[in-house]
Write an enzyme that holds these catalytic residues in place. Structure first.
Site, mmCIF file in Angstrom:
data_model
loop_
_atom_site.group_PDB
_atom_site.id
_atom_site.type_symbol
_atom_site.label_atom_id
_atom_site.label_comp_id
_atom_site.label_asym_id
_atom_site.label_seq_id
_atom_site.Cartn_x
_atom_site.Cartn_y
_atom_site.Cartn_z
ATOM 1 N N GLY A 1 34.819 -37.014 -15.886
ATOM 2 C CA GLY A 1 35.932 -37.930 -16.122
ATOM 3 C C GLY A 1 37.175 -37.120 -16.444
ATOM 4 O O GLY A 1 37.124 -35.893 -16.594
ATOM 5 N N SER B 1 35.012 -31.595 -13.988
ATOM 6 C CA SER B 1 34.401 -31.413 -12.654
ATOM 7 C C SER B 1 35.008 -32.403 -11.657
ATOM 8 O O SER B 1 34.355 -33.348 -11.240
ATOM 9 C CB SER B 1 32.882 -31.557 -12.727
ATOM 10 O OG SER B 1 32.459 -32.694 -13.447
#
Length: 206
Positions: free
Chosen positions: A39, A113
């Site tokens: 997130g 990520s």
């Protein structure tokens, strides 16, 4: 013409030990898994992952939490924040998570990520069902209003380049195993949602 095999290719092989993942997991009365929290910065990844790990520990499960900032103090201290370095950061964490799951642990990771292809590469390292993508689904507006480290303010001022959500893209998961509406629910509610999902998948036994 292809290049000659490296010494590593020729002489390094994987050694299978007598004590394997199955036995390690049975001793811990759990199923190994990697919960990959992804997130935006400020979405609540570390907070939720930490609260979930605390609850799992209270229930008697064996866990380890890998946090984005913490690993850059050691394992990834040599990496910067270029696209190449960020990809290498995720690759290393994927390999480490795989080893920890092989130890029979429930591994929780909290990393932005931002790219789907990199998260897929980590998923591909692991057996089916072992990688559980957890999308901490918090809007950019909410994340920027929180700005716990003051990073959004710096990014808006041009002091930080390639900041995810501002001048670098974040690719939200398309079909995460767990989708957490972190902007609207309490931490307790989000932890309960994760526990239910883990129970349904046989990772834990409630």
């Amino acid at each position: 013409m292809s290049s000659a095999p490296s010494v590593k290719d020729e002489n390094i092989v994987w050694h299978q030990h007598a004590v394997d993942k199955h036995l390690r997991a049975e001793l811990k009365h759990q199923k190994p898994a990697v919960l990959w929290f992804t997130g935006l910065s400020g979405a609540g990844k570390s907070t939720i992952a930490g609260a979930l790990e605390t609850r799992l520990a209270q229930l008697g499960y064996h866990t380890y939490l890998l946090d984005g900032d913490n690993v850059r103090h050691g394992l990834c201290s040599d990496l910067g924040f270029s696209e190449q370095d960020r990809r290498e950061n995720i690759r290393r964490i994927g390999e480490l998570s795989k080893l920890m799951a092989d130890a029979g642990l429930i591994v929780l990771t909290a990393f932005i990520s931002p790219h789907r292809v990199e998260r897929q590469q980590v998923r591909d390292m692991m057996p089916d069902g072992e990688f559980i993508e957890v999308y901490v689904n918090t809007s950019l507006d909410v994340c920027e209003s929180r700005d716990p480290k003051g990073l959004y303010k710096k990014a808006r001022a041009g002091e930080i380049a390639n900041f995810t959500g501002i001048d670098s893209a974040y690719e939200a998961p398309l079909e995460p195993e767990i989708d957490l509406p972190a902007g609207d629910a309490s931490i307790d509610e989000l932890v309960a949602q994760c526990l239910t999902a883990l129970n349904e998948r046989g990772i834990i036994r409630q």
